[in-house]
Design a protein around this motif. Structure first.
Motif: not given
Length: 269
Positions: A47-52, A79-83, A85-87, A109-111
């Motif tokens: 789930q986290y990977s898919t949301n990422y 902004n929503e996309g960055k948030e 990805m960060g979460q 994270e580097r990519i």
């Protein structure tokens, strides 16, 4: 008491059988619980990977919209996309327990940082008009292409996470299904075997009790009618055997008394 011991031994055997079955069932339930936790873990990673991935795609689309003049909507999506990805990166970092996976997450994270830098560069180019529009468009195209390449690389890396967790989830589910099937089989077999043993033990115990009692009843009935020639056919060593021995002694006593009576009544020369 000896009869009770015989019955009790059968009961203890059944309890032992159920205990063994219980141990097997508990062991399988523990396996199922462990697998269930693993399935939950794999599902979370998936789930986290898919949301990422969705967050990266949203940032990419927002960046493109920003470059095409839809700056308000584009900025919001960025902004929503960055948030997102960060979460989800943090969720993965806190959830992953495998060193190799954590190392791969570091590469992701580097990519991600490069993709975010490309998005920021697009915004910078748009907000800093170049006197040469053709040059500006060329720079925008280059950065958008770079952003697309970084997002594709990010999705590829995250895809390995998803594929791996799906394989592990399938394997975990198979283990859980096998354990559940084994638990059901052991339970059913234990019940059937226990019932069979209970029937056999009950039949044998009842026969060992009723047959001697029937023999003693027959002997007692004949003795009551004056027939003391009947033999007691009981050889058990329990309470019924003790009763049979008492019957034998009683019959022998009757025989002695009968012999003495005949001797006394015989004519004396």
């Amino acid at each position: 008491m000896k009869i009770m011991y015989k019955l009790l031994s059968g009961f203890i055997f059944l309890v032992l059988l159920f205990s063994i079955a219980g141990v097997v069932i508990i062991t399988n339930l523990n396996v199922i619980e462990t697998v269930d936790a693993r399935v939950g873990y794999d599902f979370s990673i998936n789930q986290y990977s898919t949301n990422y991935e969705r967050g990266a795609a949203k940032m990419q689309v927002g960046t493109y919209l920003y470059s095409q003049g839809s700056q308000a909507m584009g900025k919001q999506m960025i902004n929503e996309g960055k948030e997102a990805m960060g979460q989800n990166r943090d969720y993965l970092k806190n959830t992953l327990s495998d060193d190799a996976a954590l190392k791969e997450l570091g590469e992701i994270e580097r990519i991600q940082d490069m993709a975010m830098a490309a998005s920021d560069e697009v915004i910078k180019i748009v907000n800093s008009p170049d006197p040469d529009p053709a040059k500006q468009q060329k720079l925008l195209k280059q950065e958008l292409h770079f952003l697309e390449a970084r997002v594709d690389a990010l999705n590829l890396k995250l895809g390995t996470f998803v594929d791996k967790t799906q394989e592990e989830t399938s394997s975990s589910l198979k283990i859980a299904q096998d354990s559940a099937r084994q638990t059901v089989n052991v339970t059913l077999y234990s019940i059937v075997i226990s019932l069979l043993i209970a029937v056999i033990v009950s039949f044998v115990a009842a026969k060992k009790i009723t047959d001697p009692v029937k023999n003693l009843t027959t002997v007692a009935d004949k003795v009551s009618k004056g027939d003391i020639t009947e033999k007691v056919q009981v050889s058990s060593s329990d309470e019924i055997g003790d009763l049979a021995n008492s019957f034998k002694r009683m019959i022998n006593a009757f025989k002695v008394m009968e012999a003495m009576s005949k001797e006394d009544s015989a004519p004396k020369g």
